[in-house]
Structures are given as C-alpha cells and as structure tokens.
Write a protein that holds these residues in place. Structure first.
Motif, PDB file in Angstrom:
ATOM      1  N   ALA A  65       0.856  -1.188   0.000  1.00 26.85           N
ATOM      2  CA  ALA A  65       0.000   0.000   0.000  1.00 26.85           C
ATOM      3  C   ALA A  65       0.895   1.243   0.000  1.00 26.85           C
ATOM      4  O   ALA A  65       1.297   1.737   1.049  1.00 26.85           O
ATOM      5  CB  ALA A  65      -0.916  -0.015   1.219  1.00 26.85           C
ATOM      6  N   TRP A  97     -11.255  -5.338   1.955  1.00 22.11           N
ATOM      7  CA  TRP A  97      -9.792  -5.388   2.098  1.00 22.11           C
ATOM      8  C   TRP A  97      -9.159  -4.355   1.170  1.00 22.11           C
ATOM      9  O   TRP A  97      -8.309  -3.564   1.594  1.00 22.11           O
ATOM     10  CB  TRP A  97      -9.307  -6.808   1.760  1.00 22.11           C
ATOM     11  N   PHE A 101      -6.874  -1.157   2.015  1.00 25.98           N
ATOM     12  CA  PHE A 101      -5.545  -1.136   1.404  1.00 25.98           C
ATOM     13  C   PHE A 101      -5.308   0.229   0.743  1.00 25.98           C
ATOM     14  O   PHE A 101      -4.269   0.862   0.957  1.00 25.98           O
ATOM     15  CB  PHE A 101      -5.486  -2.283   0.386  1.00 25.98           C
ATOM     16  N   HIS A 104      -4.591   3.118   2.959  1.00 30.72           N
ATOM     17  CA  HIS A 104      -3.223   3.162   3.488  1.00 30.72           C
ATOM     18  C   HIS A 104      -2.196   3.600   2.451  1.00 30.72           C
ATOM     19  O   HIS A 104      -1.023   3.770   2.775  1.00 30.72           O
ATOM     20  CB  HIS A 104      -2.823   1.783   4.023  1.00 30.72           C
ATOM     21  N   SER A 360      -2.569 -11.943   4.600  1.00 26.30           N
ATOM     22  CA  SER A 360      -2.259 -10.532   4.333  1.00 26.30           C
ATOM     23  C   SER A 360      -3.240  -9.567   4.975  1.00 26.30           C
ATOM     24  O   SER A 360      -4.455  -9.734   4.880  1.00 26.30           O
ATOM     25  CB  SER A 360      -2.237 -10.312   2.823  1.00 26.30           C
ATOM     26  N   PRO A 362      -4.286  -5.358   5.187  1.00 25.89           N
ATOM     27  CA  PRO A 362      -4.223  -4.268   4.210  1.00 25.89           C
ATOM     28  C   PRO A 362      -3.059  -3.310   4.426  1.00 25.89           C
ATOM     29  O   PRO A 362      -2.557  -2.731   3.470  1.00 25.89           O
ATOM     30  CB  PRO A 362      -5.561  -3.543   4.383  1.00 25.89           C
ATOM     31  N   ASP A 363      -2.609  -3.126   5.678  1.00 19.66           N
ATOM     32  CA  ASP A 363      -1.503  -2.191   5.905  1.00 19.66           C
ATOM     33  C   ASP A 363      -0.140  -2.871   5.825  1.00 19.66           C
ATOM     34  O   ASP A 363       0.894  -2.231   6.028  1.00 19.66           O
ATOM     35  CB  ASP A 363      -1.664  -1.460   7.252  1.00 19.66           C
TER      36      ASP A 363
END
Ligand SMILES: Cc1cc2nc3c(=O)[nH]c(=O)nc-3n(C[C@H](O)[C@H](O)[C@H](O)COP(=O)(O)OP(=O)(O)OC[C@H]3O[C@@H](n4cnc5c(N)ncnc54)[C@H](O)[C@@H]3O)c2cc1C
Length: 418
Positions: A65, A97, A101, A104, A360, A362-363
C-alpha cells in the motif's frame, strides 16, 4: 496419566498452527519451560511456510500500500503475463480489504508501515540464528543477501522509494551496474542492466525442512503436537476452551498462529480483523548446471529464482481468489520462458507445483497482540514476510505470554488498529 487428566492438572498453552510463526512460537515457549500443545490439521509446516522463496528478507520493508499502487495494479491486471490476478467472483468478498488497502496507500502511512516492518525485521536475523541453532539447521541459512535485478532503467528508477525507505530505516544495500551484477552472479543472462543487493538478508535453502525442524525442536523441549483442527475458541474463567475436530481442550492460553486461516478464530474472541489471502505459486525445476547463488527477484515480471536444496524454485504471483478455490498454474508456467532468459540454458521441466496462501493485512503489518485479558495471543498476518518474521514474532509472543518486555515495541501490531 491420560491426556485429558494431564491437561486438567496442567493446562497447556495451545498454539494453533505449526507454520513458521506457530512452530517458532512453540519453540520459544517450550524453551522457556511452558507446557505447549501445537495443533495443526496439516502437520508441521503443511501451510504457506513450506513453499515460499526462502528469503529472510529483512530489507523488504516497503508496504504494498504505497502512493501510485492503484495505477501500477491496474497496469499489472491488464497484462496477460502480469503478476497480479483477481478472481472476479471473489472480488465482492475482497472489496473491504481493497478499500482499506487503498486508504493506506499514502506517503504518511507507507512510512509508518515501513517503520513497523523495519522494527521487527531488525530483530529477525538474531531470532533466526537462535531458532536455527536450537533446531540444528544453521547450515541451511546462507549469508548471501537478496538480489533484485532490472533490465529497464524505468523499473530501476521506479524503485527509488523502496531504496529511500531502506536507507531511512537502516538497511544497507548496494546498487550494481551490469558488470558488477555479472561478476556477482555469472550465470545470469546478458539482458540485465542493474542490480540491487541487500547483503544483510539470509537465504533458507529448504523452508519446509527448516520449519519442520523448528517444530521438532519444540517437541524435543517438551511441547506436544497433535494433528487436529481447531473449530472454535471459547473464553472460560481459567483460560480458554478449545474445541477441535477430535474433542475439547482446556487451555491456559491460546496462541492464534493459523496464518491465512486465522480470521474466524480471532472473530470468536471478539476481533474482526480484515485478513485476506494473497495467493502465490511456485514450480520446482531441476538444479541448473549454472545457477544463481542467492534468491534473485526479477523486477519487471516479479518472480523470484531461488536456488533451493532440492532444485531451482521459481515463485511468483499475487492472486486474490480466497482460500477455497483450487490452483491455476497457467500464469506461473507462462513465466518460465522469461526465467530462461534470465538463466540461459534453464531446463524448464516442471518437477512439482505448489499454491500457497499469504496471510495478508491491508496495511502490510502483522497482528501481534495479547487480547481477552491475556488469555489469547494473536500472531498472524505476516503477508510476504512470514518466514522472515516467524522467530522474531515468537520472541514477542513469549513476551506477551510472560508479561515481559518484547524485543521490539508492539504498538504498531495491535489488533484494535482496524
Ligand atoms: C510464493 C510465496 C513466496 C514467499 N516468499 C517469502 C519469502 O521469501 N520470505 C518470507 O519471509 N516470506 C515469504 N512468503 C510468505 C510466507 O511464506 C508466509 O508469510 C508465512 O509462511 C506465513 O506463516 P504462518 O506460520 O503465519 O502461516 P502458515 O505457514 O500458513 O501456517 C499456518 C498453519 O495453520 C494451520 N491451520 C489453519 N487453520 C487451522 C485450524 N483451524 N486449526 C489448527 N491449525 C490450523 C495451517 O494448516 C497451517 O499449517 C512467501 C509466500 C508465498 C506464497
């Protein structure tokens, strides 16, 4: 004493999942004298930790991101040979998600994510040395660094942010011109123009064997392992009641280290974590007569050549298609001719294929946190870096269980940040 009676007298710490994170946590806990029970339906290292690129890749701190990611993702999606794939049937489920993402993907949060990753990665090598020595597999860790190669000026220039983040966060690297690159890796073909070597990274030449050995070392120190699947976790007065496919276990504490499968388990103790999976593939080829000496990431096509103990592994792809859909090996197989351009003379006979599930967030930062009044430790979401961060995470898990200081500050990894 029967297992049930044993547990009644001495509730174990139940570690859910025996991948790089869970096995390392079990080893750290058992080494400190805690009673540990590891549970995993696939056996030790039957998940994502088995088939990765083997990089203890400490310099990989730039979160995906980042500013401009939407544009580059669209370009990748439009490329029929690109590294990014989305199953459009799965898209509605992954939209939340993606939304987070993209939230970010700005300079401030990218820098914060990089700093959080840097903090854990700075402890990763020493944590790995301790775990590998305890497991008797130090000879599978190679001090060869991580090499990224380019065949276009524009790709090298586009990685300027990555290099700036590494510089700012204390991860040295060397930029190589064509001649220096070919001196370092003489087997690489003539088309490459630039290289970037991150010398501090290590390479594990057989992640499956090594993580398995870490689980075995935990067992040698008193941990138990049971091939079993956790169905639910319920908090009780003295800890947790863990319901598995073969019965109930009374646990003093639970460590959720089930990688990409952790989301429903965290939800049962009150945490809605936006965990999804970025699926990735590998194929194994015979060891080339002239091979690379270290993992080599080809920037344009985003695959990695990994000189594994048992052959040359090519890893590739980020695929959003959830945990249930079966593998589609076509995209990684299409990359093999490009691999042969990088490594002239490459025998493209596929020995085996593998699909793995990166856990995973998002950040791009894992969750490592103690919740439910200390009865549950969450340790998942390591994305592209779970092999790198497994033993370092384990040191933090031990600290959370014991209430002692963690080797790195845990603020950025809190579960309630979402
Ligand atoms: C192609 C590819 C290349 C990669 N390359 C690298 C690299 O070079 N370096 C790096 O650092 N990382 C790399 N990664 C990422 C890394 O492999 C993962 O981040 C890491 O393996 C995650 O470890 P884990 O222990 O959290 O999960 P896993 O290894 O997936 O382990 C989780 C375990 O939990 C078990 N489990 C699930 N549900 C339950 C349940 N209900 N009850 C009990 N057990 C359960 C599963 O069976 C599994 O064994 C790569 C990943 C891929 C796909």
């Amino acid at each position: 004493m029967s297992e049930a009676a044993h547990q009644e007298h001495h509730r174990p710490i139940v570690v859910i999942g025996a991948g790089a994170v869970g096995a390392s946590s079990a080893l750290a806990l058992a080494s400190a004298g805690h009673p540990v029970l590891m549970l995993d339906p696939r056996g030790p290292c039957g998940g994502t930790s088995f088939g990765n690129a083997g990089g203890i890749h400490i310099g990989a701190i730039q979160p995906f991101a980042s500013p401009g990611v939407l544009w580059s993702a669209l370009k990748m999606l439009a490329d029929p040979q690109g590294p990014l794939l989305v199953d459009w049937r799965y898209l509605p489920r992954s939209l939340p998600w993606f939304a987070r993402f993209l939230m970010h993907a700005n300079a401030r949060q990218m820098a914060a994510g990089a700093a959080a990753t840097a903090a854990i990665n700075h402890t990763a090598i020493s944590a790995w040395r301790v775990a590998a020595a305890a497991a008797g597999v130090s000879d599978h860790l190679h001090e060869v660094g991580w090499l990224k190669v380019y065949d276009r000026e524009q790709d090298f220039e586009a990685a300027a942010t990555e290099r700036a983040l590494m510089r700012d966060n204390g991860f040295p690297f060397e930029v190589l011109d064509r001649a220096e690159l070919h001196e370092l890796e003489p087997a690489l073909g003539p088309t490459l123009t630039h290289g970037m070597l991150q010398p501090g990274s290590l390479f594990v030449d057989n992640p499956g064997r090594v993580v398995h050995a870490i689980a075995a070392a935990a067992i040698a120190r008193g941990a138990r392992f049971r091939q079993d699947e956790v169905r639910s976790i319920r908090l009780d007065a003295e800890g947790c009641l863990v319901h598995t496919s073969s019965g109930d276990i009374q646990a003093a504490k639970v460590v959720v280290a089930a990688g990409a499968w952790s989301r429903p388990l965290a939800a049962q103790v009150g945490y809605r974590i936006p965990l999804d999976t970025e699926r990735g593939y590998h194929v194994m080829l015979p060891t080339p007569a002239r091979s690379v000496r270290r993992p080599v990431l080809y920037s344009r096509r985003r695959f990695v050549l990994c000189p594994m103990e048992e052959g040359l592994r090519v890893t590739a792809c980020v695929e959003f298609a959830g945990l249930e859909r079966g593998p589609d090996y076509r995209r990684i197989e299409q990359l093999l001719p490009f691999a042969a351009t990088l490594l002239p003379g490459l025998d493209q006979t596929i020995q085996s294929r593998w699909l793995g599930f990166r856990p995973s967030l998002p950040d791009g930062v894992p969750v490592i946190d103690s919740v439910a009044d200390g009865r549950v430790v969450l340790a998942f979401g390591h994305g592209h870096l779970g092999l790198t961060q497994g033993p370092a995470t384990a040191a933090a898990v031990l600290a959370l269980v014991q209430g002692t200081p963690s080797p790195f500050a845990l603020e950025p990894y809190r579960a309630n940040r979402f």
